[in-house]
Design an enzyme around this catalytic site. Structure first.
Site, PDB file in Angstrom:
ATOM      1  N   HIS A 260      15.634 -14.885  51.178  1.00  0.00           N
ATOM      2  CA  HIS A 260      14.499 -14.063  51.596  1.00  0.00           C
ATOM      3  C   HIS A 260      13.893 -14.679  52.848  1.00  0.00           C
ATOM      4  O   HIS A 260      13.842 -15.899  52.970  1.00  0.00           O
ATOM      5  CB  HIS A 260      13.443 -14.009  50.483  1.00  0.00           C
ATOM      6  CG  HIS A 260      12.494 -12.877  50.640  1.00  0.00           C
ATOM      7  ND1 HIS A 260      11.402 -12.942  51.480  1.00  0.00           N
ATOM      8  CD2 HIS A 260      12.488 -11.639  50.091  1.00  0.00           C
ATOM      9  CE1 HIS A 260      10.765 -11.787  51.424  1.00  0.00           C
ATOM     10  NE2 HIS A 260      11.405 -10.974  50.601  1.00  0.00           N
ATOM     11  N   ASP A 314      15.826  -8.053  44.392  1.00  0.00           N
ATOM     12  CA  ASP A 314      16.954  -7.153  44.176  1.00  0.00           C
ATOM     13  C   ASP A 314      17.951  -7.669  43.140  1.00  0.00           C
ATOM     14  O   ASP A 314      18.711  -6.883  42.577  1.00  0.00           O
ATOM     15  CB  ASP A 314      17.696  -6.913  45.504  1.00  0.00           C
ATOM     16  CG  ASP A 314      16.898  -6.015  46.426  1.00  0.00           C
ATOM     17  OD1 ASP A 314      16.320  -5.036  45.925  1.00  0.00           O
ATOM     18  OD2 ASP A 314      16.839  -6.296  47.633  1.00  0.00           O
TER      19      ASP A 314
HETATM   20  N1  ACO Z   1      23.861 -16.049  50.225  1.00  0.00           N
HETATM   21  C1  ACO Z   1      24.313 -17.191  50.795  1.00  0.00           C
HETATM   22  N2  ACO Z   1      23.714 -17.773  51.863  1.00  0.00           N
HETATM   23  C2  ACO Z   1      22.625 -17.177  52.352  1.00  0.00           C
HETATM   24  C3  ACO Z   1      22.089 -16.003  51.792  1.00  0.00           C
HETATM   25  C4  ACO Z   1      22.743 -15.441  50.689  1.00  0.00           C
HETATM   26  N3  ACO Z   1      22.317 -14.304  50.134  1.00  0.00           N
HETATM   27  N4  ACO Z   1      20.997 -15.646  52.481  1.00  0.00           N
HETATM   28  C5  ACO Z   1      20.849 -16.541  53.448  1.00  0.00           C
HETATM   29  N5  ACO Z   1      21.830 -17.475  53.378  1.00  0.00           N
HETATM   30  C6  ACO Z   1      22.013 -18.633  54.279  1.00  0.00           C
HETATM   31  C7  ACO Z   1      22.633 -18.184  55.585  1.00  0.00           C
HETATM   32  O1  ACO Z   1      24.043 -18.201  55.532  1.00  0.00           O
HETATM   33  C8  ACO Z   1      22.067 -19.190  56.548  1.00  0.00           C
HETATM   34  O2  ACO Z   1      22.761 -20.415  56.356  1.00  0.00           O
HETATM   35  P1  ACO Z   1      23.016 -21.428  57.585  1.00  0.00           P
HETATM   36  O3  ACO Z   1      21.642 -21.827  58.062  1.00  0.00           O
HETATM   37  O4  ACO Z   1      23.795 -22.533  56.972  1.00  0.00           O
HETATM   38  O5  ACO Z   1      23.769 -20.626  58.623  1.00  0.00           O
HETATM   39  C9  ACO Z   1      20.646 -19.415  56.034  1.00  0.00           C
HETATM   40  O6  ACO Z   1      20.717 -19.127  54.634  1.00  0.00           O
HETATM   41  C10 ACO Z   1      19.598 -18.519  56.676  1.00  0.00           C
HETATM   42  O7  ACO Z   1      20.065 -17.179  56.593  1.00  0.00           O
HETATM   43  P2  ACO Z   1      19.527 -15.970  57.496  1.00  0.00           P
HETATM   44  O8  ACO Z   1      20.373 -14.785  57.238  1.00  0.00           O
HETATM   45  O9  ACO Z   1      19.344 -16.447  58.903  1.00  0.00           O
HETATM   46  O10 ACO Z   1      18.072 -15.783  56.883  1.00  0.00           O
HETATM   47  P3  ACO Z   1      17.103 -14.580  57.169  1.00  0.00           P
HETATM   48  O11 ACO Z   1      15.737 -15.047  56.914  1.00  0.00           O
HETATM   49  O12 ACO Z   1      17.393 -13.945  58.466  1.00  0.00           O
HETATM   50  O13 ACO Z   1      17.609 -13.533  56.057  1.00  0.00           O
HETATM   51  C11 ACO Z   1      17.948 -12.188  54.247  1.00  0.00           C
HETATM   52  C12 ACO Z   1      16.969 -13.134  54.934  1.00  0.00           C
HETATM   53  C13 ACO Z   1      18.347 -11.079  55.208  1.00  0.00           C
HETATM   54  C14 ACO Z   1      17.256 -11.574  53.045  1.00  0.00           C
HETATM   55  C15 ACO Z   1      19.201 -12.989  53.794  1.00  0.00           C
HETATM   56  O14 ACO Z   1      18.827 -13.994  52.882  1.00  0.00           O
HETATM   57  C16 ACO Z   1      20.265 -12.075  53.207  1.00  0.00           C
HETATM   58  O15 ACO Z   1      21.051 -11.483  53.961  1.00  0.00           O
HETATM   59  N6  ACO Z   1      20.341 -11.969  51.843  1.00  0.00           N
HETATM   60  C17 ACO Z   1      21.305 -11.093  51.210  1.00  0.00           C
HETATM   61  C18 ACO Z   1      20.809  -9.650  51.236  1.00  0.00           C
HETATM   62  C19 ACO Z   1      19.629  -9.450  50.314  1.00  0.00           C
HETATM   63  O16 ACO Z   1      19.628  -9.833  49.159  1.00  0.00           O
HETATM   64  N7  ACO Z   1      18.605  -8.773  50.850  1.00  0.00           N
HETATM   65  C20 ACO Z   1      17.403  -8.398  50.111  1.00  0.00           C
HETATM   66  C21 ACO Z   1      16.234  -9.199  50.564  1.00  0.00           C
HETATM   67  S1  ACO Z   1      14.807  -8.882  49.589  1.00  0.00           S
HETATM   68  C22 ACO Z   1      14.323  -7.343  50.108  1.00  0.00           C
HETATM   69  O17 ACO Z   1      14.517  -6.918  51.208  1.00  0.00           O
HETATM   70  C23 ACO Z   1      13.669  -6.556  49.151  1.00  0.00           C
END
Ligand code: ACO
Length: 377
Positions: A260, A314
């Protein structure tokens, strides 16, 4: 990338709100200062919407009047039913909902007003009708007759009744009601920001709500709950979870329902949903799905909790909606039904002292490029 541009606007404060307080470090969520857990245990969706829109809990007569108005707006115009009937059965429900909410504006003789009192009634109208639109669409694509809304039923019970053709048990109604409470508002998330940007142009409530539905649909936002269910179906059984999750981690792929932008601790909504999902799974014979989810959580905790990645709202809402008996592609529309409350509340806040939202983009392209006539290119 310029050093001044915050990628994904991370950390940027772009609005003030009196609705949700989020402490991402300690995993706290409050609506108007009340802990989300207290609301999930004791409130109803109707009362929560009143709270968000008025920034205080209603008295009993106020709640009765608010509920009465909401229920009186459940039914959709016959002409809109005709529009719905002409939608392809293969349409995805989020596309149908976005289109039909937008179409509601065409049935409003005064769609553009942003006068706060009128705006509230229009927002309530959309909130009341959205479940009817989803339920009708879901039945229509199955070739089933529509089930007209029942004004004697709560928002939660009425939706499940229109969808299934029979009144839900108290447990199912309460479970769905709690899901609605938990999803109602959440600060300046992507879809809420979208709604505020649209409203800041002094456009109308229908444009703001349908734009927000479009933003919510994405797999990085509200679409993740469907992604979780697809993942569970793809894994298939508990004994295959470890290999699947390890493969994702090795390939640096994301697992849906984790991570998140704001929470770097356990999402408090997920805490509540986990308990709910477990109870519902036991009641409905869906323990296998719950156990798979739990195993994924354990493995992810070992692998990525140190990076602040935990289950988000989610993750366990997927198994919860499955246990309630919803089809997979109705999961994200469920998020929308509830979040309309938050979007509308934010739009009302935006309209109060509105200023057009118009940030800048830093130009990083070339300059002084000579114009080449098309014949010479
Ligand atoms: N699984 C594994 N690794 C993850 C996940 C995940 N679900 N989410 C983030 N990471 C890791 C990334 O790979 C990244 O790692 P690194 O620094 O080693 O490269 C780090 O965590 C940061 O990730 P970002 O994508 O840059 O984080 P951001 O704040 O932009 O993204 C987001 C947040 C979009 C929710 C992300 O965690 C994601 O894509 N999750 C999966 C989709 C999801 O569940 N979305 C629902 C969110 S809640 C909502 O909207 C109601």
């Amino acid at each position: 990338m310029s050093t001044t541009a915050a990628k994904g606007l991370e950390g940027v404060v772009a609005a003030e709100t009196e609705m949700s307080f989020i402490d991402g470090t300690n995993g706290v969520l409050e609506y108007v200062g009340i802990a989300i857990d207290d609301l999930a245990r004791q409130s109803s969706f109707e009362e929560t919407v009143f709270l968000l829109w008025n920034r205080r809990l209603p008295t009993q007569p106020e709640l009765d009047a608010f509920t009465k108005e909401l229920r009186g707006k459940y039914a959709i115009p016959n002409e809109l039913v005709e529009v719905l009937k002409h939608m392809p059965k293969s349409a995805q429900p989020m596309h149908a909902l976005r289109t039909l909410v937008s179409a509601l504006g065409a049935f409003d003789e005064d769609p553009n007003t942003v006068e706060p009192e009128a705006y509230r009634h229009k927002a309530l109208n959309i909130l009341a009708k959205a479940p009817t639109l989803v339920a009708y669409f879901a039945r229509q694509r199955q070739g089933k007759d529509f089930v007209a809304p029942d004004e004697s039923l709560s928002f939660a019970a009425n939706f499940l009744y229109m969808l299934n053709g029979e009144k839900p048990t108290e447990t199912m109604e309460r479970a769905f009601d709690v899901c609605m409470i938990l999803h109602a508002d959440h600060g300046l998330n992507a879809s809420t920001f979208t709604s505020r940007v649209i409203q800041s142009t002094l456009s109308d409530v229908y444009s703001a709500m349908s734009g927000a539905i479009g933003a919510l649909r994405g797999p990085l936002h509200g679409g993740a709950n469907e992604g979780v269910m697809r993942m569970l179906n793809e894994i298939g059984s508990l004994d295959k979870v470890d290999v699947y999750v390890q493969g994702k981690i090795d390939r640096k792929e994301k697992i849906m329902g984790f991570g998140h932008r704001v929470y770097k601790a356990y999402d408090p909504r997920a805490t509540y949903l986990k308990t709910l999902a477990k109870r519902l799974a036991e009641d409905t014979g869906n323990q296998a799905l719950y156990e798979m989810s739990h195993r994924i959580e354990v493995l992810m905790e070992e692998a990525v909790a140190a990076k602040g990645i935990y289950p988000n709202v989610d993750f366990y809402s997927a198994t919860t909606y499955h246990a309630i008996g919803l089809e997979l592609d109705l999961f994200t529309p469920m998020f929308a039904l509830s979040r309309i409350a938050g979007w509308a509340g934010h739009c009302l806040e935006q309209l109060d002292g509105n200023r057009l939202i118009r940030p800048k983009a830093e130009y990083v392209g070339p300059h002084d490029v000579p114009y080449t006539p098309v014949t010479e290119r």
